[in-house]
Scaffold this active site. Structure first.
Site, PDB file in Angstrom:
ATOM      1  N   VAL A 106       0.864  -1.175   0.000  1.00 40.58           N
ATOM      2  CA  VAL A 106       0.000   0.000   0.000  1.00 40.58           C
ATOM      3  C   VAL A 106       0.900   1.224   0.000  1.00 40.58           C
ATOM      4  O   VAL A 106       1.912   1.266   0.698  1.00 40.58           O
ATOM      5  CB  VAL A 106      -0.926   0.033   1.238  1.00 40.58           C
ATOM      6  N   CYS A 107       0.549   2.214  -0.809  1.00 44.66           N
ATOM      7  CA  CYS A 107       1.233   3.506  -0.788  1.00 44.66           C
ATOM      8  C   CYS A 107       2.730   3.319  -1.063  1.00 44.66           C
ATOM      9  O   CYS A 107       3.113   2.620  -1.987  1.00 44.66           O
ATOM     10  CB  CYS A 107       0.943   4.176   0.552  1.00 44.66           C
ATOM     11  N   THR A 108       3.578   3.915  -0.244  1.00 50.49           N
ATOM     12  CA  THR A 108       5.019   3.866  -0.490  1.00 50.49           C
ATOM     13  C   THR A 108       5.661   2.548  -0.078  1.00 50.49           C
ATOM     14  O   THR A 108       6.883   2.409  -0.163  1.00 50.49           O
ATOM     15  CB  THR A 108       5.720   5.049   0.209  1.00 50.49           C
ATOM     16  N   THR A 126       1.954   3.726  -6.679  1.00 48.58           N
ATOM     17  CA  THR A 126       2.253   4.149  -5.322  1.00 48.58           C
ATOM     18  C   THR A 126       1.472   5.434  -5.047  1.00 48.58           C
ATOM     19  O   THR A 126       0.649   5.861  -5.870  1.00 48.58           O
ATOM     20  CB  THR A 126       3.778   4.365  -5.136  1.00 48.58           C
ATOM     21  N   ALA A 159      -2.149   2.409  -4.714  1.00 46.38           N
ATOM     22  CA  ALA A 159      -1.840   3.824  -4.540  1.00 46.38           C
ATOM     23  C   ALA A 159      -1.931   4.180  -3.052  1.00 46.38           C
ATOM     24  O   ALA A 159      -1.908   3.305  -2.192  1.00 46.38           O
ATOM     25  CB  ALA A 159      -2.781   4.668  -5.395  1.00 46.38           C
TER      26      ALA A 159
END
Length: 196
Positions: A106-108, A126, A159
């Site tokens: 998830v995300c970074t 991301t 993202a």
């Protein structure tokens, strides 16, 4: 035999990156145990961590005793920045990925995967604010800036922050059925526009 989804926690983890997927996956595992999955959390040393906005989080396990994980989920957050340059952590990530059926982020969290070489030649995404960094870490990555999540078989990236909920619902659809994912979505009353 019950299969395990492990969610990594670490200092500086973005709260919703971990807790959003946890809510989806824990609801699924709790109310539909016959689907054969369980979800757990772990830290490298088994100790508590402090998340990005100050939330204290206590894991179920340490990396040494979490056991086999068929799915590994690496959240993002400011805490990923030092992990990108931590060779021991990158080795751990590679080992978890090698042993898992599916590696997710998830995300970074996807930046860590990129630094570990897990996204080479793959499509990925991301947080919008880190798309350039993702491309810089590995220019062979096909960066997908407009996707909420990218399912590339044994690797799924999503993202930022709330996108982890969408990714987790897609994971339920893949591991169980789309109908089960819809049941989980209804239970957590997640009604984005457009809906998942």
């Amino acid at each position: 035999m019950t299969k395990t989804i492990g969610i990594l926690l670490f200092d500086g983890v973005e709260e919703l990156d971990a807790v959003g997927p946890w809510e989806v996956l824990a609801a699924w595992c709790a109310f539909w145990p016959d689907d054969g999955w369980r979800v757990t959390t772990f830290t490298v040393d088994g100790g508590p961590v402090t998340a990005a906005k100050g939330l204290p989080m206590v894991p179920h396990h340490g990396a040494a005793d979490v056991g086999a994980m068929e799915i590994v989920l690496h959240p993002g957050g400011q805490g990923t920045r030092p992990l990108l340059k931590d060779p021991d952590h990158l080795d751990r990530v590679r080992a978890w990925a090698a042993a898992a059926e599916i590696t997710t982020s998830v995300c970074t969290g996807s930046l860590v995967y990129a630094a570990a070489g897990l996204l080479a030649g793959r499509p990925a995404t991301t947080h919008w604010g880190s798309l350039d960094t993702l491309a810089e870490l590995d220019p062979t990555i096909e960066v997908r800036p407009d996707d909420r999540y990218v399912d590339d078989g044994d690797v799924i990236t999503s993202a930022g922050v709330s996108a982890g909920i969408d990714m987790a619902l897609a994971l339920v659809a893949r591991l169980a059925t789309p109908e089960r994912s819809a049941e989980v979505r209804r239970y957590i009353q997640y009604d984005p526009a457009p809906p998942h």
